[in-house]
Design an enzyme around this catalytic site. Structure first.
Site, PDB file in Angstrom:
ATOM      1  N   LYS A  84       0.811  -1.219   0.000  1.00 11.90           N
ATOM      2  CA  LYS A  84       0.000   0.000   0.000  1.00 11.90           C
ATOM      3  C   LYS A  84       0.845   1.268   0.000  1.00 11.90           C
ATOM      4  O   LYS A  84       0.408   2.310  -0.451  1.00 11.90           O
ATOM      5  CB  LYS A  84      -0.974   0.012   1.185  1.00 11.90           C
ATOM      6  CG  LYS A  84      -0.432   0.545   2.511  1.00 11.90           C
ATOM      7  CD  LYS A  84      -1.594   0.804   3.493  1.00 11.90           C
ATOM      8  CE  LYS A  84      -1.178   1.478   4.781  1.00 11.90           C
ATOM      9  NZ  LYS A  84      -0.417   0.626   5.706  1.00 11.90           N
ATOM     10  N   HIS A 213       1.751  -3.501  14.788  1.00  8.05           N
ATOM     11  CA  HIS A 213       2.300  -2.377  14.023  1.00  8.05           C
ATOM     12  C   HIS A 213       2.336  -1.184  14.976  1.00  8.05           C
ATOM     13  O   HIS A 213       1.304  -0.788  15.510  1.00  8.05           O
ATOM     14  CB  HIS A 213       1.425  -2.082  12.804  1.00  8.05           C
ATOM     15  CG  HIS A 213       2.089  -1.172  11.808  1.00  8.05           C
ATOM     16  ND1 HIS A 213       2.600   0.057  12.144  1.00  8.05           N
ATOM     17  CD2 HIS A 213       2.339  -1.315  10.486  1.00  8.05           C
ATOM     18  CE1 HIS A 213       3.140   0.624  11.066  1.00  8.05           C
ATOM     19  NE2 HIS A 213       2.990  -0.185  10.050  1.00  8.05           N
ATOM     20  N   GLU A 288       6.909  -5.872   8.210  1.00  7.76           N
ATOM     21  CA  GLU A 288       6.095  -5.338   7.106  1.00  7.76           C
ATOM     22  C   GLU A 288       6.505  -3.913   6.764  1.00  7.76           C
ATOM     23  O   GLU A 288       5.688  -2.995   6.814  1.00  7.76           O
ATOM     24  CB  GLU A 288       4.609  -5.349   7.516  1.00  7.76           C
ATOM     25  CG  GLU A 288       4.074  -6.702   7.918  1.00  7.76           C
ATOM     26  CD  GLU A 288       2.726  -6.601   8.654  1.00  7.76           C
ATOM     27  OE1 GLU A 288       2.243  -5.480   8.915  1.00  7.76           O
ATOM     28  OE2 GLU A 288       2.159  -7.655   8.965  1.00  7.76           O
ATOM     29  N   ARG A 291       7.352   2.368   4.268  1.00  3.15           N
ATOM     30  CA  ARG A 291       8.104   3.609   4.113  1.00  3.15           C
ATOM     31  C   ARG A 291       9.610   3.379   3.945  1.00  3.15           C
ATOM     32  O   ARG A 291      10.261   4.054   3.149  1.00  3.15           O
ATOM     33  CB  ARG A 291       7.861   4.466   5.380  1.00  3.15           C
ATOM     34  CG  ARG A 291       8.391   5.875   5.313  1.00  3.15           C
ATOM     35  CD  ARG A 291       8.158   6.583   6.655  1.00  3.15           C
ATOM     36  NE  ARG A 291       6.772   6.549   7.081  1.00  3.15           N
ATOM     37  CZ  ARG A 291       5.832   7.395   6.657  1.00  3.15           C
ATOM     38  NH1 ARG A 291       6.141   8.359   5.828  1.00  3.15           N
ATOM     39  NH2 ARG A 291       4.595   7.298   7.089  1.00  3.15           N
ATOM     40  N   TYR A 331      -2.820  13.079   4.439  1.00  2.29           N
ATOM     41  CA  TYR A 331      -3.051  11.741   4.988  1.00  2.29           C
ATOM     42  C   TYR A 331      -1.856  11.203   5.765  1.00  2.29           C
ATOM     43  O   TYR A 331      -2.001  10.402   6.668  1.00  2.29           O
ATOM     44  CB  TYR A 331      -3.368  10.759   3.857  1.00  2.29           C
ATOM     45  CG  TYR A 331      -4.626  11.086   3.108  1.00  2.29           C
ATOM     46  CD1 TYR A 331      -5.781  11.481   3.779  1.00  2.29           C
ATOM     47  CD2 TYR A 331      -4.659  10.988   1.724  1.00  2.29           C
ATOM     48  CE1 TYR A 331      -6.931  11.775   3.076  1.00  2.29           C
ATOM     49  CE2 TYR A 331      -5.811  11.282   1.020  1.00  2.29           C
ATOM     50  CZ  TYR A 331      -6.950  11.677   1.702  1.00  2.29           C
ATOM     51  OH  TYR A 331      -8.081  11.971   1.008  1.00  2.29           O
TER      52      TYR A 331
HETATM   53  C1  LIG Z   1       0.668   0.513   6.356  1.00  2.00           C
HETATM   54  C2  LIG Z   1       1.059  -0.778   6.944  1.00  2.00           C
HETATM   55  C3  LIG Z   1       2.413  -1.176   6.943  1.00  2.00           C
HETATM   56  C4  LIG Z   1       3.553  -0.292   6.485  1.00  2.00           C
HETATM   57  O1  LIG Z   1       3.878   0.642   7.448  1.00  2.00           O
HETATM   58  P1  LIG Z   1       5.176   1.576   7.312  1.00  2.00           P
HETATM   59  O2  LIG Z   1       5.107   2.485   8.496  1.00  2.00           O
HETATM   60  O3  LIG Z   1       5.089   2.293   6.009  1.00  2.00           O
HETATM   61  O4  LIG Z   1       6.376   0.696   7.373  1.00  2.00           O
HETATM   62  C5  LIG Z   1       2.695  -2.428   7.435  1.00  2.00           C
HETATM   63  N1  LIG Z   1       1.726  -3.261   7.898  1.00  2.00           N
HETATM   64  C6  LIG Z   1       0.428  -2.912   7.900  1.00  2.00           C
HETATM   65  C7  LIG Z   1      -0.573  -3.864   8.422  1.00  2.00           C
HETATM   66  C8  LIG Z   1       0.060  -1.652   7.445  1.00  2.00           C
HETATM   67  O5  LIG Z   1      -1.239  -1.306   7.491  1.00  2.00           O
END
Ligand SMILES: *Cc1c(COP(=O)(O)O)cnc(C)c1O
Length: 423
Positions: A84, A213, A288, A291, A331
Site C-alpha cells: 500500500k 504495528h 512489514e 516507508r 493523509y
Molecule cells: C501501512 C502498513 C504497513 C507499512 O507501514 P510503514 O510504516 O510504512 O512501514 C505495514 N503493515 C500494515 C498492516 C500496514 O497497514
C-alpha cells in the site's frame, strides 16, 4: 572501481526482473547525476510531446542499498514489503528480485504481486478485517497467511479459508509518537487475547504467531518496539497455557524510516528479540516495512504552470498537489522538501545557487483553496516552465493520488534510474 563493478552487476540482475524488464533503466553517477537526468527528461519530453507533465524518478540503486542496510542491521528479520505504501511495479519487481516477500491488504494488491511471478507463499494478507470475496480469492490462489483481531474475522476465516495460518494482531502498549497511528483501529487489547485464542481453537483454526504495528512515521528507537515485542512474548505464553500448538512466527510490522533512526530501531529490536525470544528455537521473525523501502527511492519533478507576483511575495502554481502526490501532506502528515530546477529562466545554473530568495507560496493545480503545498518558504525567483524537485517522495504519495478536477495524478510517469558510486 570495485564499487562500480559491484553495483553494475547488481544493476544487471535487477534490470531483468519482472516489473522492470523492457523498461529503460538509465545508469547515473550518484553525485550530481540526478539533476542532469531530470534535465534530460524535461528536454526530451518537451521535444517529443510538448512536455511539462510531472514525473517521478525511481532510483533502483537506492532500493538495492536499502536492502543491503536491512540485511546488515536485521539479518534475522525477513521483510514483507507493504504494497500500500507504493505499488509501482518496478519497485515491487526489484524487491521481489532482492528476495523480499509482500504484505498485501486486498485482492488487487495480491493480484499485482502474483502477476510478477511471486509465489503465494511469499504473500502475507496483512489485513485484520478483509472483505469476504477477497478471502475467497486468497484461498483460491493459495495465499495461506493472514492476520485477525476479532471474533467475527475468525468466523469468516473458518467459513471461507479454514486452512489459512493466522497471526493474532495485537495493539502495542505504546505508539512511539507515530505520525499515523493505527492502535485505535487495529490490534486486540490485552483482555481480548485469551478469548480470541480460545475461539480460534474451538473453530480448529491455526494461530501460528503474533503481529503488531507500532504506527507509521514515528521517532523509533525509544522503546516502542521493545514494549511491543514484550507484549507479543506474553501472547506466546498465553497460547501455550491454553494448550494451542506452539506458535512459531513473530511479525514486528512496519514503522521504519531509513537513515540514522533505522539503526536505533534495529538495535532496539535485536536486543528485545534476544531478551524475550532467545528461548524459541526456529522462531520465524518477519516484518512489514513500507516507508523504509519506498520513501527515499523516489524523486518527484513538477513544473511551474503559473505565477503571481505580489510585491516581495511570490506565488506559484505547479502541476501536482494535494489531490495528487502531495496527498501525503494531509493523509501522511508529511512535510515536503523541495529544490528549484530553473531550466527555463536560469538554464546555466538551474539550482540558482547564491541567487536572492523571496517568500514563496506553492499551490497545486486544482481550484480548491486547500490545494496548497506550502506557504512562506524562501525560494529563488522562478518563472512559468521552471520546475520544482521534491526528494523522498516515494511513501504514501502516488499510491493515493486522485483525478480530482481533471488533473489525473494517478497517471504520473515513473522513469527508472540506477545510481552508481564513482568515487
Ligand atoms: C501501512 C502498513 C504497513 C507499512 O507501514 P510503514 O510504516 O510504512 O512501514 C505495514 N503493515 C500494515 C498492516 C500496514 O497497514
Amino acid at each position: 572501481m570495485v564499487a562500480i563493478s559491484r553495483s553494475s552487476a547488481a544493476a544487471a540482475g535487477i534490470i531483468a526482473a519482472s516489473g522492470i524488464k523492457g523498461r529503460t533503466v538509465t545508469t547515473i553517477p550518484k553525485d550530481g547525476g540526478l539533476t542532469d537526468f531530470l534535465r534530460s527528461i524535461i528536454s526530451i519530453d518537451k521535444e517529443s510531446s510538448g512536455g511539462g507533465e510531472p514525473f517521478y524518478v525511481l532510483d533502483l540503486g537506492t532500493v538495492v542499498s536499502l536492502m543491503e542496510t536491512w540485511s546488515k542491521s536485521l539479518p534475522t528479520v525477513h521483510p514483507f514489503y507493504a504494497v500500500k505504501c507504493n505499488p509501482e511495479s518496478a519497485l515491487l519487481g526489484s524487491l521481489a528480485h532482492l528476495g523480499a516477500s509482500f504484505d498485501c491488504a486486498s485482492r488487487a494488491e495480491i493480484e499485482s504481486v502474483l502477476s510478477l511471478g511471486v509465489s503465494p507463499a511469499r504473500i502475507l494478507f496483512a489485513n485484520p478485517c478483509k472483505p469476504e470475496s477477497h478471502i475467497a480469492y486468497a484461498a483460491a490462489k493459495g495465499v495461506n497467511l493472514t492476520t485477525f483481531d476479532s471474533a467475527d474475522e475468525l468466523e469468516k476465516m473458518s467459513r471461507l479459508h479454514p486452512n489459512c495460518e493466522l497471526l493474532i494482531r495485537i495493539k502495542p502498549p505504546e505508539d512511539g509518537g507515530a505520525r499515523c497511528q493505527l492502535g485505535d483501529k487495529y490490534g486486540a487489547l490485552p483482555d481480548e487475547i485469551d478469548p480470541l485464542l480460545a475461539k480460534a481453537q474451538s473453530l480448529r483454526l491455526s494461530v501460528v504467531g503474533v503481529s503488531f504495528h507500532i504506527g507509521s512515521g514515528g521517532e523509533t528507537g525509544s522503546g516502542t518496539y521493545r514494549g511491543a515485542i514484550e507484549a507479543a512474548r506474553a501472547v506466546f505464553d498465553s497460547a501455550s497455557r491454553l494448550g494451542l500448538p506452539r506458535m512459531h512466527t513473530l511479525d514486528i510490522g512496519g514503522g521504519f524510516t531509513s537513515g540514522p533512526q533505522f539503526e536505533a530501531a534495529a538495535s532496539e529490536i535485536r536486543a528485545a528479540l534476544d531478551d524475550y525470544f532467545s528461548g524459541e528455537p526456529g522462531l520465524n521473525v518477519v516484518s512489514e516495512p513500507g516507508r523504509f523501502f519506498a520513501e527515499s527511492a523516489f524523486t518527484l519533478a513538477a513544473a511551474v504552470i503559473g505565477r503571481r507576483v505580489r510585491g516581495e511575495r511570490r506565488e506559484y502554481w505547479i502541476n501536482d498537489g494535494l489531490y495528487g502526490s502531495m496527498n501525503c501532506i494531509l493523509y501522511d502528515h508529511a512535510t515536503v522538501k523541495c529544490v528549484p530546477l530553473a531550466v527555463a529562466s536560469n538554464g546555466l545554473d538551474p539550482k540558482c545557487e547564491g541567487k536572492p530568495t523571496f517568500s514563496s507560496t506553492v499551490f497545486g493545480p486544482t481550484c480548491d483553496g486547500l490545494d496548497t503545498v506550502f506557504t512562506g518558504r524562501q525560494l529563488p525567483e522562478l518563472g512559468v516552465n521552471d520546475w520544482l524537485v521534491f526528494p523522498d517522495m516515494g511513501a504514501y504519495t502516488a499510491a493515493a493520488g486522485s483525478n480530482f478536477n481533471g488533473f489525473d495524478t494517478g497517471r504520473i510517469l515513473t522513469h527508472l534510474a540506477y545510481t552508481v558510486d564513482q568515487s
